[in-house]
Design an enzyme around this catalytic site. Structure first.
Site, PDB file in Angstrom:
ATOM      1  N   ASP A 153      -9.870  -3.605  -5.287  1.00  0.00           N
ATOM      2  CA  ASP A 153      -9.245  -2.788  -4.245  1.00  0.00           C
ATOM      3  C   ASP A 153      -9.866  -1.394  -4.214  1.00  0.00           C
ATOM      4  O   ASP A 153      -9.900  -0.692  -5.229  1.00  0.00           O
ATOM      5  CB  ASP A 153      -7.749  -2.684  -4.515  1.00  0.00           C
ATOM      6  CG  ASP A 153      -6.958  -2.204  -3.305  1.00  0.00           C
ATOM      7  OD1 ASP A 153      -7.521  -1.476  -2.480  1.00  0.00           O
ATOM      8  OD2 ASP A 153      -5.772  -2.567  -3.207  1.00  0.00           O
ATOM      9  N   HIS A 206      -8.083  -4.848  -1.296  1.00  0.00           N
ATOM     10  CA  HIS A 206      -6.859  -4.356  -0.692  1.00  0.00           C
ATOM     11  C   HIS A 206      -6.225  -5.351   0.276  1.00  0.00           C
ATOM     12  O   HIS A 206      -5.008  -5.457   0.354  1.00  0.00           O
ATOM     13  CB  HIS A 206      -7.159  -3.048   0.034  1.00  0.00           C
ATOM     14  CG  HIS A 206      -5.948  -2.223   0.323  1.00  0.00           C
ATOM     15  ND1 HIS A 206      -5.158  -1.687  -0.670  1.00  0.00           N
ATOM     16  CD2 HIS A 206      -5.385  -1.831   1.498  1.00  0.00           C
ATOM     17  CE1 HIS A 206      -4.177  -0.984  -0.126  1.00  0.00           C
ATOM     18  NE2 HIS A 206      -4.282  -1.077   1.182  1.00  0.00           N
ATOM     19  N   SER A 237       0.841  -1.194   0.000  1.00  0.00           N
ATOM     20  CA  SER A 237       0.000   0.000   0.000  1.00  0.00           C
ATOM     21  C   SER A 237       0.882   1.251   0.000  1.00  0.00           C
ATOM     22  O   SER A 237       1.648   1.459  -0.936  1.00  0.00           O
ATOM     23  CB  SER A 237      -0.955  -0.033   1.202  1.00  0.00           C
ATOM     24  OG  SER A 237      -1.967   0.928   1.064  1.00  0.00           O
TER      25      SER A 237
END
Length: 722
Positions: free
Chosen positions: A658, A693, A573
């Site tokens: 995501d 995610h 991320s």
């Protein structure tokens, strides 16, 4: 539109294994080549050409039953990359499976949590052997009582590629439970209600929520948070009456400032329903008596820029963690229930320059403080009557400790967790009155091979280029020979003030037992060394995050821990942004990189306020509508800074659904890297077409993803057992 040009249409069946110099060759296997469609993006007179802008799809396009031409084109490209990944790694599949079984074999499959007591019931989360998902249950009064299964998530998850159950919230009379389900992995939950006495799922159904909800004390009024359907910003608080249609729900509060999000919760005292509004540098709270759900919320303290505060209720006061009066590391204050604005706040625990005040818990006779000093967690216990004030003792050089679930108010027992890089997790009950402790659970590491004495961990203080000291926590097997040939996986995050503590990992043992060192870099952007450490790694100081990581890498190389041929880096991320930045700045330091769901197209994302998270993060990254921030972001944005040069071997992962980092960021990044890189190192993009995610939802599916990542590293080190 033209079809994607796929030079990988005919894959070779010959697997090119790692060479002795640890570089992956793919001369026999051709990678997908994405079509270039130049799109001009102009801001502040600066023109950027994005050849892969076409990869972006809307949710409507992804969810449509009949795919349009562009959607099919994007799917074809992502599937081609997945096919390329499968071809490159096909000779490792047996090893991946054995590694997965090895990691799975350390886990106690029929495990359960330490029960916690709330409102007359003991609540338990347990797993059964072979099952992917938890079973939530409770026992009334004592642990010898009959088990009541609230949810067996394994049953609920059948027929879904992804399934997440959350937001479990029981009414004060213990008869009903609100719960939330996400089957897409986009963090848009549907709230429903279950009758715990009959097992019936009621007709109430509320879509597009955060998943969290709060019951009023009447056992029929439910407060919850809805998301903006486009940006997914948590923007509205609604009130639902049991048995009514969601279309009749009452809008209680709307957060109209698009840089703020909102949520609803309940005080531990159960007296107040609380609405919170927040952004990076400001917060605001409103409260309503939980006995009066149709009443009007009142504001504790109106929002002010750079004034942050959190509240808890005890007796006739609100207790407030805040940075008021320049308390950069935060302090604890209190104010009467009926006089809540900041001029009424008085100090309880003053600000300290050397100690970050992270959180607090209130009990009938005790105040418990969670602090961080010199990077280490501290738990401080203080009697309200002032008779005692002490810290729990922790002996290891580096460790992780934190207050656990403590929903009961009138108790002398505090539950906390403890682990370190060499010590498995423990859940401990500590008697704050007589100072005795009981270990309620120690994490079992199965397989018969683990012995804590076989592993060594320590903290190294690395000098940064500007004179600051960066903590680097390392762990390795005691028999690992440390020299220039030692493989190291260096990991970091470095954003949002989030601190990754030095904790234990059963999966990591698979690397340590094969001669790897694991190094966790506590770089700026976290709060490891206090709030200033965070402030010095955000906005116009963001470059410090990247140079800190690079300086740690250079230290490991210069001091004989490893060499560039054996140094690997990983981040996810915002940590994936870190990976992208460091390989643009110093690619020669690393043999391999794992970038998980990487945030790499910084400027385009931050200029698009229709993308989830964007507006709420201007105070983290800056607002590129301002030229100063635009220019600074462009100087480090991984996608914009890709140039023709050599890059390390790379594995990039993403999820089609995501909502945090859209899949097209890593997809475009990989396409641009393929176009420009001048090396013959391997570059793979692996897209989970069913997840978002957080990756896979099942506990074993998540292990398979870890096995894939570790196999990539071990393949580069030529450590795949035959």
């Amino acid at each position: 539109m033209k079809k994607i040009l796929l030079s990988a249409s005919v894959f070779s069946l010959i697997f090119a294994s790692a060479c002795k110099d640890k570089k992956m060759k793919d001369t026999m296997i051709k990678a997908p080549v994405a079509e270039k469609q130049p799109t001009k993006l102009e801001k502040h007179g600066d023109v950027r050409t994005d050849n892969y802008f076409w990869m972006r799809l809307s949710d409507e396009q992804k969810n449509a039953e009949q795919k349009d031409e562009q959607t099919q084109k994007v799917y074809d490209y992502l599937n081609a990359e997945n096919a390329y990944y499968d071809e490159i790694t096909k000779d490792t599949k047996n090893f991946q499976e054995s590694l997965f079984q090895e990691m799975k074999g350390r886990i106690k499959e029929d495990d359960e949590s330490v029960p916690y007591k709330k409102n007359g019931y003991f609540y338990i989360t347990r797993y059964e052997k072979g099952q992917q998902y938890p079973i939530y249950s409770r026992k009334k009064g004592n642990l010898e009582a009959a088990e009541e299964v609230i949810f067996n998530v394994n049953d609920e998850a059948k027929g879904h590629d992804y399934f997440q159950l959350g937001g479990l919230n029981v009414t004060p009379d213990n008869k009903l439970a609100a719960f939330a389900v996400d089957t897409v992995s986009r963090r848009q939950y549907t709230i429903q209600v279950k009758n715990l006495e009959t097992g019936e799922i009621l007709s109430d159904k509320i879509d597009n929520t955060t998943g969290g909800s709060v019951w009023a004390n009447d056992n029929k009024t439910l407060f919850y948070t809805k998301k903006d359907p486009v940006t997914l910003r948590s923007s509205q608080i609604y009130k639902h009456t049991l048995g009514t249609d969601a279309s009749e729900d009452v809008l209680v509060f709307e957060e109209k400032d698009d840089t703020f999000g909102t949520f609803v919760t309940k005080t531990k005292s159960r007296k107040y329903i609380v609405i919170g509004s927040y952004n990076t540098v400001s917060s605001e709270y409103q409260v309503l008596e939980a006995d009066n759900p149709d009443g009007t919320f009142r504001i504790i303290q109106p929002r002010e820029r750079n004034l942050e505060y959190d509240i808890a209720h005890y007796g006739d006061h609100f207790y407030i963690k805040t940075n008021k009066d320049g308390a950069q590391n935060f302090k604890l204050m209190k104010t009467p229930e009926d006089k809540t604005t900041k001029e009424n706040w008085v100090d309880v625990i003053p600000h300290r320059e050397d100690t970050l005040f992270e959180d607090f818990s209130i009990f009938k006779d005790y105040l418990v403080l969670e602090e961080r000093n010199e990077g280490l967690n501290k738990i401080r216990i203080k009697r309200w009557d002032g008779a005692e004030d002490y810290y729990l003792p922790f002996d290891e050089e580096t460790y992780s400790a934190g207050v656990y679930s403590n929903p009961e108010f009138d108790t002398d027992i505090i539950r906390y967790s403890y682990n370190s890089m060499t010590t498995p997790s423990s859940v401990i009950d500590f008697n704050m009155k007589d100072k005795s402790k009981e270990v309620k659970k120690e994490q079992e590491v199965l397989g018969g091979k683990f012995d804590k004495a076989n592993y060594v961990s320590k903290r190294i203080w690395v000098p940064a280029r500007d004179g600051k000291k960066i903590a680097l926590s390392i762990v390795h097997h005691k028999d690992t020979k440390i020299d220039k040939n030692t493989p190291i996986l260096q990991y970091a995050y470095g954003s949002y003030g989030y601190t990754i503590s030095d904790g234990f990992s059963t999966t990591r043992l698979s690397l340590l037992d094969r001669g790897f060192i694991f190094a966790l870099a506590h770089i700026r952007g976290s709060q490891y060394l206090g709030r200033e450490w965070y402030e010095d790694g955000k906005m116009l100081n963001k470059m410090n995050t990247f140079t800190d990581f690079i300086d740690c890498s250079k230290y490991l190389i210069d001091n004989g821990y490893t060499s560039p041929e054996h140094l690997y880096a990983m981040g996810g991320s915002a940590g994936g942004l870190l990976m992208g930045a460091v390989i643009n700045m110093n690619p020669e330091l690393y043999n391999g990189i794992i970038a998980a769901v990487p945030f790499v197209d910084v400027i385009s994302t931050m200029l698009d306020d229709s993308i989830p998270l964007t507006t709420g993060e201007y105070d983290e990254w800056g607002n590129p509508n301002n030229k100063e921030y635009y220019d600074y972001m462009k100087s480090y944005s991984p996608y914009d800074q890709v140039v023709a040069k050599n890059y390390p071997n790379m594995l990039v992962t993403t999820g089609l659904h995501d909502s945090q980092v859209q899949y097209w960021e890593p997809a475009k990044w990989v396409a641009k890297l393929r176009e420009l890189k001048t090396d013959d190192n391997i570059l793979m993009l692996h897209t989970n077409m069913e997840a978002g995610h957080g990756g896979a939802s099942g506990r074993f599916d998540a292990l398979k993803e870890t096995a894939e990542e570790y196999t990539f590293l071990l393949m580069l080190e030529d450590k795949l057992e035959k």
